[in-house]
Write a protein that holds these residues in place. Sequence first.
Motif, PDB file in Angstrom:
ATOM      1  N   TYR A 161     -39.899 -60.461  46.414  1.00 60.05           N
ATOM      2  CA  TYR A 161     -38.598 -61.083  46.211  1.00 60.05           C
ATOM      3  C   TYR A 161     -38.512 -62.392  46.990  1.00 60.05           C
ATOM      4  O   TYR A 161     -39.059 -62.502  48.087  1.00 60.05           O
ATOM      5  CB  TYR A 161     -37.471 -60.170  46.726  1.00 60.05           C
ATOM      6  N   VAL A 162     -37.748 -63.339  46.460  1.00 63.06           N
ATOM      7  CA  VAL A 162     -37.370 -64.539  47.196  1.00 63.06           C
ATOM      8  C   VAL A 162     -36.169 -64.137  48.050  1.00 63.06           C
ATOM      9  O   VAL A 162     -35.248 -63.473  47.562  1.00 63.06           O
ATOM     10  CB  VAL A 162     -36.995 -65.684  46.235  1.00 63.06           C
ATOM     11  N   ILE A 163     -36.176 -64.532  49.324  1.00 61.00           N
ATOM     12  CA  ILE A 163     -35.124 -64.095  50.247  1.00 61.00           C
ATOM     13  C   ILE A 163     -34.393 -65.275  50.883  1.00 61.00           C
ATOM     14  O   ILE A 163     -34.890 -66.392  50.908  1.00 61.00           O
ATOM     15  CB  ILE A 163     -35.707 -63.210  51.372  1.00 61.00           C
ATOM     16  N   SER A 164     -33.216 -64.975  51.402  1.00 61.00           N
ATOM     17  CA  SER A 164     -32.472 -65.884  52.268  1.00 61.00           C
ATOM     18  C   SER A 164     -32.488 -65.272  53.657  1.00 61.00           C
ATOM     19  O   SER A 164     -32.509 -64.043  53.812  1.00 61.00           O
ATOM     20  CB  SER A 164     -31.032 -66.039  51.788  1.00 61.00           C
ATOM     21  N   LEU A 165     -32.461 -66.123  54.667  1.00 60.46           N
ATOM     22  CA  LEU A 165     -32.529 -65.676  56.062  1.00 60.46           C
ATOM     23  C   LEU A 165     -31.295 -66.140  56.822  1.00 60.46           C
ATOM     24  O   LEU A 165     -30.358 -66.671  56.242  1.00 60.46           O
ATOM     25  CB  LEU A 165     -33.792 -66.248  56.720  1.00 60.46           C
ATOM     26  N   GLY A 166     -31.371 -65.975  58.142  1.00 62.27           N
ATOM     27  CA  GLY A 166     -30.303 -66.440  59.009  1.00 62.27           C
ATOM     28  C   GLY A 166     -30.219 -67.957  59.011  1.00 62.27           C
ATOM     29  O   GLY A 166     -31.230 -68.647  58.921  1.00 62.27           O
ATOM     30  N   ALA A 217     -36.925 -70.098  64.045  1.00 62.49           N
ATOM     31  CA  ALA A 217     -37.351 -69.503  65.319  1.00 62.49           C
ATOM     32  C   ALA A 217     -36.926 -68.039  65.363  1.00 62.49           C
ATOM     33  O   ALA A 217     -35.999 -67.619  64.664  1.00 62.49           O
ATOM     34  CB  ALA A 217     -36.749 -70.268  66.492  1.00 62.49           C
ATOM     35  N   ALA A 218     -37.612 -67.263  66.190  1.00 60.37           N
ATOM     36  CA  ALA A 218     -37.287 -65.840  66.325  1.00 60.37           C
ATOM     37  C   ALA A 218     -35.920 -65.658  66.976  1.00 60.37           C
ATOM     38  O   ALA A 218     -35.509 -66.460  67.827  1.00 60.37           O
ATOM     39  CB  ALA A 218     -38.359 -65.141  67.156  1.00 60.37           C
ATOM     40  N   LYS A 219     -35.240 -64.596  66.589  1.00 61.30           N
ATOM     41  CA  LYS A 219     -33.951 -64.266  67.195  1.00 61.30           C
ATOM     42  C   LYS A 219     -34.120 -64.112  68.689  1.00 61.30           C
ATOM     43  O   LYS A 219     -35.036 -63.446  69.155  1.00 61.30           O
ATOM     44  CB  LYS A 219     -33.399 -62.984  66.579  1.00 61.30           C
ATOM     45  N   GLY A 271     -25.549 -63.942  68.143  1.00 58.01           N
ATOM     46  CA  GLY A 271     -24.842 -65.135  67.709  1.00 58.01           C
ATOM     47  C   GLY A 271     -25.706 -66.338  67.386  1.00 58.01           C
ATOM     48  O   GLY A 271     -25.174 -67.358  66.957  1.00 58.01           O
ATOM     49  N   ASP A 272     -27.028 -66.243  67.563  1.00 56.74           N
ATOM     50  CA  ASP A 272     -27.865 -67.421  67.279  1.00 56.74           C
ATOM     51  C   ASP A 272     -28.166 -67.605  65.794  1.00 56.74           C
ATOM     52  O   ASP A 272     -28.767 -68.591  65.400  1.00 56.74           O
ATOM     53  CB  ASP A 272     -29.145 -67.426  68.113  1.00 56.74           C
TER      54      ASP A 272
END
Length: 168
Positions: free
Chosen positions: A54-59, A64-66, A70-71
């Motif tokens: 699947y094509v995804i959306s992220l934060g 960069a890694a969490k 709140g980041d």
Amino acid sequence: MRLPLLLSMLLALASFGASAATPPAIEGTVDRILIEKAARRMTLYTGDRRVRTYVISLGGGGLAAKARRGDRRTPEGDYRITGRNPNSRFHLSLRIGYPTPAQVAAARAKGIDPGGDIMIHGLPNGRGALAALYQGRDWTDGCIAVTDPEIEEVWKLVRDGARVRITP
């Protein structure tokens, strides 16, 4: 001489078609999920067999890694699917076991809150018809998002406790 050549060509085409076809998926058999952040791709596996991609959306906080609550970043590492929420404010959600105990300890040592509630989910409830506006954009608070029909499929295919690897 032409018959052997024709047969070898037919066999090559038949084997190409067989390997290019997506194998049928069986509900509850996916035991591993690979999320590749830079490629914006999520692949489901049963054992070593690729089942779906699947094509995804992220934060929306970048690649960069969490690091902290709140980041708006998506974490990286190895996790498990630890729960499901059919009544999420997004169309279905699978909980990812972030943060791990090691991530909690590392965050505490720095005096920060690592955050939590990282999910694989669909679109905000009532927005499924607007999928084209969301797809390809990083809009979540650190979760992994797909379209509503895709999360319905993921929901059915992925077993509880499935391994999840999130890579940069």
